[in-house]
Design an enzyme around this catalytic site. Sequence first.
Site, PDB file in Angstrom:
ATOM      1  N   LYS A 199       0.853  -1.155  -0.016  1.00  0.00           N
ATOM      2  CA  LYS A 199      -0.156  -0.058   0.143  1.00  0.00           C
ATOM      3  C   LYS A 199       0.823   1.133  -0.062  1.00  0.00           C
ATOM      4  O   LYS A 199       1.966   1.339   0.842  1.00  0.00           O
ATOM      5  CB  LYS A 199      -0.663  -0.066   1.343  1.00  0.00           C
ATOM      6  CG  LYS A 199      -2.049   0.982   1.470  1.00  0.00           C
ATOM      7  CD  LYS A 199      -2.770   0.956   2.264  1.00  0.00           C
ATOM      8  CE  LYS A 199      -4.013   2.096   2.425  1.00  0.00           C
ATOM      9  NZ  LYS A 199      -4.807   1.986   3.583  1.00  0.00           N
TER      10      LYS A 199
ATOM     11  N   SER B 247      -9.619   2.253   2.448  1.00  0.00           N
ATOM     12  CA  SER B 247      -8.785   2.952   1.787  1.00  0.00           C
ATOM     13  C   SER B 247      -7.781   1.848   1.034  1.00  0.00           C
ATOM     14  O   SER B 247      -7.300   2.461  -0.020  1.00  0.00           O
ATOM     15  CB  SER B 247      -8.111   3.887   2.797  1.00  0.00           C
ATOM     16  OG  SER B 247      -7.147   3.211   3.566  1.00  0.00           O
TER      17      SER B 247
ATOM     18  N   SER C 221     -10.158  -0.260   6.831  1.00  0.00           N
ATOM     19  CA  SER C 221      -9.575  -0.207   5.432  1.00  0.00           C
ATOM     20  C   SER C 221      -8.881  -1.415   5.001  1.00  0.00           C
ATOM     21  O   SER C 221      -8.427  -1.522   3.612  1.00  0.00           O
ATOM     22  CB  SER C 221      -8.623   0.961   5.332  1.00  0.00           C
ATOM     23  OG  SER C 221      -9.419   2.196   5.214  1.00  0.00           O
TER      24      SER C 221
HETATM   25  N1  GLN Z   1     -13.800   4.346   5.904  1.00  0.00           N
HETATM   26  C1  GLN Z   1     -12.853   4.857   7.091  1.00  0.00           C
HETATM   27  C2  GLN Z   1     -12.602   6.286   6.949  1.00  0.00           C
HETATM   28  O1  GLN Z   1     -12.736   6.667   6.056  1.00  0.00           O
HETATM   29  C3  GLN Z   1     -11.725   3.930   7.409  1.00  0.00           C
HETATM   30  C4  GLN Z   1     -10.404   4.239   6.546  1.00  0.00           C
HETATM   31  C5  GLN Z   1      -9.332   3.450   7.309  1.00  0.00           C
HETATM   32  O2  GLN Z   1      -9.440   2.361   7.905  1.00  0.00           O
HETATM   33  N2  GLN Z   1      -8.289   4.237   6.815  1.00  0.00           N
HETATM   34  O3  GLN Z   1     -11.804   6.996   7.726  1.00  0.00           O
END
Ligand code: GLN
Length: 492
Positions: free
Chosen positions: A79, A154, A178
Amino acid sequence: MTDLHRLSVRELTEGLAGAKFSSRELTEHYLKRIEKIDAQVKSYVTVTAEQALAQADAADAAIKADNATALTGVPIAHKDIFCTQGIKTTAGSKMLDNFISPYDATVVAKAKAAGLVTLGKVNMDEFAMGSTSENSFYGATANPWNLSHVPGGSSGGSAAAVAADLAPFATGTDTGGSIRQPASFCGLTGLKPTYGRVSRFGMIAYASSLDQGGPMARSAEDCAYLMNVMAGHDAKDSTSVEKDVDNYVANLNGTSVKGLRIGIPKQYFNVAGLDADVKARVEESLKKLEEMGAILVEIDLNMTESYVPTYYLIAPAEASSNLSRYDGVRYGYRAENPVDLMDLYKRSRSEGFGKEVQQRILIGTYALSAGYYDAYYVKAQKVRRLIQQDFLKAFESVDVIAAPAAPTTAYKIGANLSPVEMYLGDIYTIAVNLAGLPAINAPVGFDKDNLPVGLQLIGNYWSESQLLSVVHQYQQATDWHTQRAAIAEENA
Ligand code: GLN
């Protein structure tokens, strides 16, 4: 061999060790696939072909010299939130479009030390804020199961790359879902470890008390291989915990589903936005686990309604603090021709950050500001503790807790949900981060549009081995995790 991408990680390690194919052949095979197929999926931000081939040759030499680890020569995608020395690390942001880290994240260093071959860096929502990967400066990534849908976020690039067979496995990070939600949207297995199990050093910060790295792959077995590399104490991360690491691969058969007490939170299955197909597939998977000997126990998680507001105060508050370092002065994007220092700060940040990130910095700064700190931030911290206690109470009577990973399957690209609709989609994942618990997603079937559905199992602290083992047992008895999207079947 033309179908190297179909092999599991265990099969890859066996093939490399037995000289059935070389790491160079394997790496070239993946690079060729990326070149042919990724124009449609758009999972990679940076492909590091030259470095990958050099690493592959070094891996082949190490295997020959009998100087290899189990994973030497196996390719991986990282990532683009993990710092990589000498290779661009963008976190999906224009702010870091020109950023080359002077050092490797601990996770990346460990992967290198284990002999893994880095294929490249994969796409993500900007600074890991989002649920679709559309918040990336580099544009949307497609879901391999249906290219007009999102892969989730994400860690959407990680999920899409693995689901399209453009990497055998990938690293991800999970601040509020995410790893688990994109794994769910793309039909993969993904593990969010206990907070403190995986080093955050060199992992670009979103919300430091919630962020945690973990593996994303096709199966629990593949995840276990990567977890063996990622987990462990790191003196460079003060929140990483000094605790012995399990051998996750050796423990894959360590937990029996027979007699396993699985908690089913009443409140979770009455959520308004829960899609009927998702509910049905999750219930079928629980039925299967019951047939395998698990005991389903109805439980209460009374704080469910507080999850979204609590997370969306704490995460932006921490983000507003973490992201204050991007000031146009030290590194990252700098606005041109500033008239004075204030203008430099203002324009570097307004031009360098995307809309969602700016929105969260505003919310977080507001919640932390003098007049509102007690009313919002302190209150959210208190509720956070109640959420954790709710889980701990549940774990007095059950071994694991079952939930969907997300209330829906993958959204359409460009669906343009309102922030509140988007945030409500995180209902099943964010409490786990607030409590610091581990949780895993496993694919359990498809909805009417042939988009994958995921089952989430939440464990008590440090139960990563147990979660991987339970999913491994389930995957021995079912074949959802072996199903591939049509694009993954294409040969390069
Ligand atoms: N969808 C969640 C957010 O937008 C989780 C994102 C994540 O785990 N980085 O914060």
